[in-house]
Design an enzyme around this catalytic site. Structure first.
Site, mmCIF file in Angstrom:
data_model
loop_
_atom_site.group_PDB
_atom_site.id
_atom_site.type_symbol
_atom_site.label_atom_id
_atom_site.label_comp_id
_atom_site.label_asym_id
_atom_site.label_seq_id
_atom_site.Cartn_x
_atom_site.Cartn_y
_atom_site.Cartn_z
ATOM 1 N N GLY A 112 0.984 -1.242 -0.193
ATOM 2 C CA GLY A 112 0.082 0.151 0.356
ATOM 3 C C GLY A 112 0.876 0.997 0.223
ATOM 4 O O GLY A 112 0.320 2.227 -0.169
ATOM 5 N N MET A 162 5.539 4.414 -4.137
ATOM 6 C CA MET A 162 6.996 5.122 -4.688
ATOM 7 C C MET A 162 6.825 5.718 -5.230
ATOM 8 O O MET A 162 6.185 5.167 -6.409
ATOM 9 C CB MET A 162 7.144 3.320 -5.127
ATOM 10 N N LEU A 166 8.152 7.436 -9.145
ATOM 11 C CA LEU A 166 8.511 6.372 -9.957
ATOM 12 C C LEU A 166 9.526 6.682 -10.445
ATOM 13 O O LEU A 166 10.075 6.171 -11.322
ATOM 14 C CB LEU A 166 6.702 6.532 -10.924
ATOM 15 N N LEU A 224 16.339 9.624 -8.018
ATOM 16 C CA LEU A 224 17.948 10.050 -8.131
ATOM 17 C C LEU A 224 18.313 8.718 -7.742
ATOM 18 O O LEU A 224 18.612 7.992 -6.997
ATOM 19 C CB LEU A 224 18.214 11.004 -6.857
ATOM 20 N N THR A 262 22.040 7.324 -7.893
ATOM 21 C CA THR A 262 23.804 7.481 -6.907
ATOM 22 C C THR A 262 24.731 6.403 -6.923
ATOM 23 O O THR A 262 25.717 6.796 -6.529
ATOM 24 C CB THR A 262 23.422 7.448 -5.566
ATOM 25 N N TYR A 298 27.833 1.423 -2.746
ATOM 26 C CA TYR A 298 28.756 3.090 -3.646
ATOM 27 C C TYR A 298 29.619 3.638 -2.892
ATOM 28 O O TYR A 298 30.135 4.657 -3.056
ATOM 29 C CB TYR A 298 27.399 3.625 -3.580
ATOM 30 N N SER A 348 23.498 4.383 -19.037
ATOM 31 C CA SER A 348 24.847 4.480 -17.918
ATOM 32 C C SER A 348 26.249 4.729 -18.806
ATOM 33 O O SER A 348 27.192 4.085 -19.038
ATOM 34 C CB SER A 348 25.339 2.606 -17.814
ATOM 35 N N THR A 352 24.930 16.381 -12.175
ATOM 36 C CA THR A 352 24.355 17.639 -12.668
ATOM 37 C C THR A 352 23.044 18.853 -12.972
ATOM 38 O O THR A 352 22.149 18.287 -12.997
ATOM 39 C CB THR A 352 25.113 17.728 -14.124
ATOM 40 N N ASN A 393 15.351 15.652 -15.591
ATOM 41 C CA ASN A 393 15.056 13.976 -15.761
ATOM 42 C C ASN A 393 14.005 14.200 -14.349
ATOM 43 O O ASN A 393 12.922 12.763 -14.554
ATOM 44 C CB ASN A 393 15.929 13.525 -14.694
#
Length: 281
Positions: A16, A19, A21, A24, A26, A55, A171, A222, A229
């Protein structure tokens, strides 16, 4: 101007929870750069940040959260959806909390970080979900017009899974890219739609994914691209245009671990009995 989220900007998980769509990404955003990128993203209206301990930049992401969120700062922590991931050696319950930096406050979704295993797990998901105490809700895989993942997306929908697309723009900043590989952002069919709608090729691709209900996490450090985006909800691709983008599919994966054998680059895990990428999904 910051983008304001509307009901059409979210995927709804089986729990429920909504999220966003567009988030960002990283991966490959270096410490010293990622904090500012996250700040720009939050200022631009992003409410979804995708990260992972592997990361090496989550503490700095947490610093951006502390700087941007609070009762008098206009953004509440509970309004921001955070996806993190556990490496394959960190699946024991005792390993989960130490992998989550304290200054991220809390994590909304935790994923298995490895598309090889994610693809295998997706094949096992129907069996696992019948016995799991916490059922999977999200599957994150490589997806873009050259790897449309049509069958996998249908599989996810049938099982109430939301699909997230990583490397949605191909990518292009990968260190290991090859000069002979196709360049997604130069695809003529996408360029033609970009011209029609006065958008960038990246925006056309992101809009195609969001109209399919696929969560999309383009990475950028950037400011102008971060803003662009998420500016994809002010136009709608026609059904035939959606089909045109899907039709450029060529089964091309940009993110495949490789090794050199006899002077040639070959998939690292292709000999594994559970290697998933020879199948549609």
């Amino acid at each position: 101007m910051a983008h304001r989220m509307s009901m059409n900007d979210f995927a709804v998980l089986s729990t429920g929870r909504k999220m966003p769509l567009v988030g960002l990404g990283t991966w490959k955003s270096e410490p010293g750069q990622v904090k500012q990128a996250v700040i720009w993203a939050l200022q631009s209206g992003y409410r979804h940040i995708d990260c992972a301990p592997i990361y090496g930049n989550e503490p700095e992401i947490g610093e951006a959260f502390q700087e941007m969120m609070g009762p008098e700062k206009g953004i509440r922590r509970e309004d921001v959806f955070v996806t993190s991931k556990l490496w394959n050696t960190k699946h024991h319950p005792d390993d989960v909390e130490p992998c989550s930096p304290k200054n991220l406050s809390y994590i909304v979704v935790v994923l298995n970080l490895n598309e090889f295993n994610s693809a295998v797990e997706c094949k096992r998901e129907q069996r696992n979900s019948s016995v799991a105490s916490i059922k999977p809700t999200v599957l994150q895989v490589e997806s873009h017009p050259y790897l449309a993942q049509v069958e996998l997306l249908a599989h996810c929908r049938d099982r109430s899974l939301v699909m997230t697309a990583y490397s949605p723009l191909g990518s292009p900043d990968r260190a290991w890219k090859h000069p002979e590989e196709p360049v997604l952002l130069e695809e003529p069919a996408i360029a033609a739609l970009a011209k029609k709608y006065n958008k960038t090729p990246a925006q056309i691709i992101i809009r195609w994914q969001t109209q399919r209900g696929v969560v999309t996490i383009p990475k950028s450090i950037t400011e102008s691209r971060i803003k662009e985006n998420i500016q994809v909800f002010d136009f709608t691709l026609e059904p035939e245009e959606m089909n045109q983008v899907t039709a450029v599919h060529r089964g091309w994966r940009y993110i495949v671990p490789t090794i050199t054998v006899d002077g040639k680059s070959v998939p690292r895990d292709a000999a594994h009995p559970h290697y998933p990428f020879n199948d549609p999904y």
